[in-house]
Design a protein around this motif. Structure first.
Motif, PDB file in Angstrom:
ATOM      1  N   SER A  48       0.849  -1.138  -0.069  1.00 23.68           N
ATOM      2  CA  SER A  48       0.064   0.057  -0.013  1.00 23.68           C
ATOM      3  C   SER A  48       0.958   1.127  -0.017  1.00 23.68           C
ATOM      4  CB  SER A  48      -0.859  -0.070   1.148  1.00 23.68           C
ATOM      5  OG  SER A  48      -1.611   1.132   1.351  1.00 23.68           O
ATOM      6  N   LEU A  49       1.728   1.199   0.709  1.00 26.05           N
ATOM      7  CA  LEU A  49       2.508   2.435   0.810  1.00 26.05           C
ATOM      8  C   LEU A  49       3.409   2.557  -0.349  1.00 26.05           C
ATOM      9  CD1 LEU A  49       3.967   4.503   2.644  1.00 26.05           C
ATOM     10  CD2 LEU A  49       5.807   2.875   3.324  1.00 26.05           C
ATOM     11  N   ASP A  50       3.893   1.572  -1.114  1.00 30.91           N
ATOM     12  CA  ASP A  50       4.630   1.693  -2.230  1.00 30.91           C
ATOM     13  C   ASP A  50       3.730   2.079  -3.359  1.00 30.91           C
ATOM     14  OD1 ASP A  50       6.899   0.356  -4.287  1.00 30.91           O
ATOM     15  OD2 ASP A  50       4.981   0.000  -5.115  1.00 30.91           O
TER      16      ASP A  50
ATOM     17  N   ILE B  86      -9.125   8.049  -4.838  1.00 32.23           N
ATOM     18  CA  ILE B  86      -9.203   7.311  -3.511  1.00 32.23           C
ATOM     19  C   ILE B  86      -9.337   5.750  -3.780  1.00 32.23           C
ATOM     20  CG2 ILE B  86     -10.549   6.650  -1.280  1.00 32.23           C
ATOM     21  CD1 ILE B  86     -11.485   9.690  -1.248  1.00 32.23           C
ATOM     22  N   GLY B  87      -9.903   5.476  -4.748  1.00 36.19           N
ATOM     23  CA  GLY B  87      -9.682   3.911  -4.872  1.00 36.19           C
ATOM     24  C   GLY B  87      -8.578   3.269  -5.646  1.00 36.19           C
ATOM     25  N   ILE B  88      -7.955   4.181  -6.383  1.00 32.84           N
ATOM     26  CA  ILE B  88      -6.793   3.557  -7.196  1.00 32.84           C
ATOM     27  C   ILE B  88      -5.508   2.886  -6.613  1.00 32.84           C
ATOM     28  CG2 ILE B  88      -4.993   4.443  -8.899  1.00 32.84           C
ATOM     29  CD1 ILE B  88      -6.938   6.528  -9.900  1.00 32.84           C
ATOM     30  N   ALA B  89      -4.833   3.678  -5.668  1.00 34.10           N
ATOM     31  CA  ALA B  89      -4.090   3.031  -4.970  1.00 34.10           C
ATOM     32  C   ALA B  89      -4.109   1.785  -4.056  1.00 34.10           C
ATOM     33  CB  ALA B  89      -3.096   3.997  -3.971  1.00 34.10           C
ATOM     34  N   PRO B  90      -5.430   1.813  -3.475  1.00 30.90           N
ATOM     35  CA  PRO B  90      -5.972   0.619  -2.727  1.00 30.90           C
ATOM     36  C   PRO B  90      -6.153  -0.553  -3.807  1.00 30.90           C
ATOM     37  CG  PRO B  90      -6.842   2.708  -1.856  1.00 30.90           C
ATOM     38  CD  PRO B  90      -6.104   3.122  -3.113  1.00 30.90           C
ATOM     39  N   ALA B  91      -6.617  -0.103  -4.942  1.00 29.50           N
ATOM     40  CA  ALA B  91      -6.772  -1.207  -5.775  1.00 29.50           C
ATOM     41  C   ALA B  91      -5.403  -1.921  -6.442  1.00 29.50           C
ATOM     42  CB  ALA B  91      -7.854  -0.507  -7.129  1.00 29.50           C
ATOM     43  N   LEU B  92      -4.409  -0.974  -6.381  1.00 27.14           N
ATOM     44  CA  LEU B  92      -3.483  -1.336  -6.906  1.00 27.14           C
ATOM     45  C   LEU B  92      -2.597  -2.232  -5.891  1.00 27.14           C
ATOM     46  CD1 LEU B  92      -1.817   1.661  -8.737  1.00 27.14           C
ATOM     47  CD2 LEU B  92      -2.466  -0.471  -9.863  1.00 27.14           C
TER      48      LEU B  92
END
Length: 402
Positions: free
Chosen positions: A139-141, A302-308
């Motif tokens: 998530s941090l990445d 808001i959904g993009i990084a969590p989806a990745l």
């Protein structure tokens, strides 16, 4: 935030994240730098588009291949070779005036030689932290990489317009060499040895979670590329509005990654996160005002990084350690193809329907990106309370002292 602070205190984690971010930073600069430079030299955006397409084709083709080579020849050898070839060919594009076919040839080689930093670091991560820290690390990445897409185009535009388009490319090369050397010199790159995969190239795609991650990544990045085209078409190339709106879009992703990254990943995780992306992009169709569009795209972001994050974790948990680099290579290839197709579809719709057409394209990509994990839920691993580390190989893994 306590999860992230303890994570960054883990030996080597902050350093490896910083090194790989710097190494990958030029690739948030080079597409725009190539576009501006080739257009200035040739006087044609069409020619510049062909050069960018050649670079994208090279990157897409190389992703799984160079990632797999790391298991054959070792990470450092592959990273050094690709870094040298990429830096030389990109420098040639900046300094040597040539015809469009030659620009395309050099861009193709540069794309083929793109150092596989992303697959390398995501293969290293599971060896640096315990199982509870792995998902927050992904998530941090995913959140931190938004820095590349926020700052990269801004720096490139400033240098190219104020100093020269050749310098826009050359500064990217300097950062590429510095960041690449820093990452390659990291002790973890020498310590972690990827076992040689016994599978044929592409066999890893037969793993349903890997295929699911590749398809959803393709759709997610396709949606983002269409949004970028739509924002530029709405506000034009010259004003500040486009850059600010896209910056807020990326900040939404950064905020989402840091806020939602600690949530356990269940079988509905990917569909839920993609639903946020879809809702934000669908609502953005109806606004052309900078403030309102910024708000809707912040929500989508808001959904993009969590989806990745979910994509990275489900791939990691579903393959053997020897196959992780190649699996991430395929996911990256899917995202590159998505970016190219999203931009192309958005461009056609902008020509026929105006800027609004690009947002319709983005919403459609995001809708399918939501439906695919919804309907493919049985292929989505349930990682709640489960280790997201790769499946161990049966043979011992050599670990070389740094």
């Amino acid at each position: 935030m306590s999860a992230y602070s303890s994570l960054l205190k883990t030996s080597g984690v902050a350093r490896i994240i910083a090194a790989q971010l710097v190494a990958r930073f030029p690739f948030g600069m080079l597409s725009l730098a190539f576009l501006l430079h080739v257009e200035q030299v040739t006087g044609s955006y069409g020619a510049a588009g062909l050069v960018l397409a050649a670079a994208s084709v090279g990157q897409a083709a190389a992703g799984p291949l160079t990632s797999r080579w790391m298991g054959v020849w070792g990470m450092r050898r592959v990273l050094v070779l690709t870094l040298v070839v990429c830096a030389v060919t990109v420098t040639a594009v900046a300094l040597v005036e040539m015809s469009v076919p030659f620009y395309m040839a050099f861009a193709l080689v540069a794309g083929l030689a793109t150092p596989p930093i992303q697959p390398a670091v995501r293969t290293i991560y599971p060896k640096m932290v315990n199982s509870k820290q792995l998902t927050p690390l992904f998530s941090l990445d995913a959140s931190a990489q938004e820095i590349i897409w926020v700052l990269g185009p801004v720096i490139t535009t400033f240098i190219s317009t104020q100093v020269g388009t050749d310098w826009g490319i050359l500064v990217a090369v300097v950062i590429m060499v510095f960041g690449g050397a820093w990452f390659i010199a990291s002790p973890e790159v020498g310590r972690v040895r990827i076992p040689r995969s016994k599978r044929k190239l592409g066999q890893v795609l037969k793993r349903p979670p890997v295929l699911l991650a590749t398809v959803v990544g393709f759709l997610l990045i396709g949606a983002c590329a269409a949004v970028e085209a739509g924002v530029v078409a709405t506000f034009g190339h010259d004003g500040l509005e486009a850059g600010l709106v896209l910056g807020i879009f990326s900040l939404g992703s950064l905020a989402g990654g840091l806020t939602l990254g600690h949530i356990p990943i269940g079988p509905w995780a990917l569909a839920r996160r993609m639903s946020i992306v879809f809702v934000g992009m669908a609502v953005s169709i109806f606004f052309s005002n900078a403030v309102l569009l910024s708000i809707t795209l912040f929500v989508a972001g808001i959904g993009i990084a969590p989806a990745l994050t979910v994509l990275f974790a489900m791939v990691s948990a579903s393959v053997k350690f020897s196959d992780t680099a190649e699996a991430y290579g395929w996911v990256g290839t899917g995202q590159l193809i998505g970016a190219a197709l999203g931009s192309a579809v958005a461009g056609l719709l902008i020509d026929s329907r105006g800027a609004e057409g690009a947002f319709w394209a983005a919403a459609l990509f995001a809708l399918v990106g939501f439906l695919v994990p919804l309907l493919g839920k049985r292929w989505h691993p349930d990682l709640r309370g489960r280790d997201a580390s790769p499946i161990p190989d049966t043979e011992p893994i050599q670990v070389h002292p740094s």
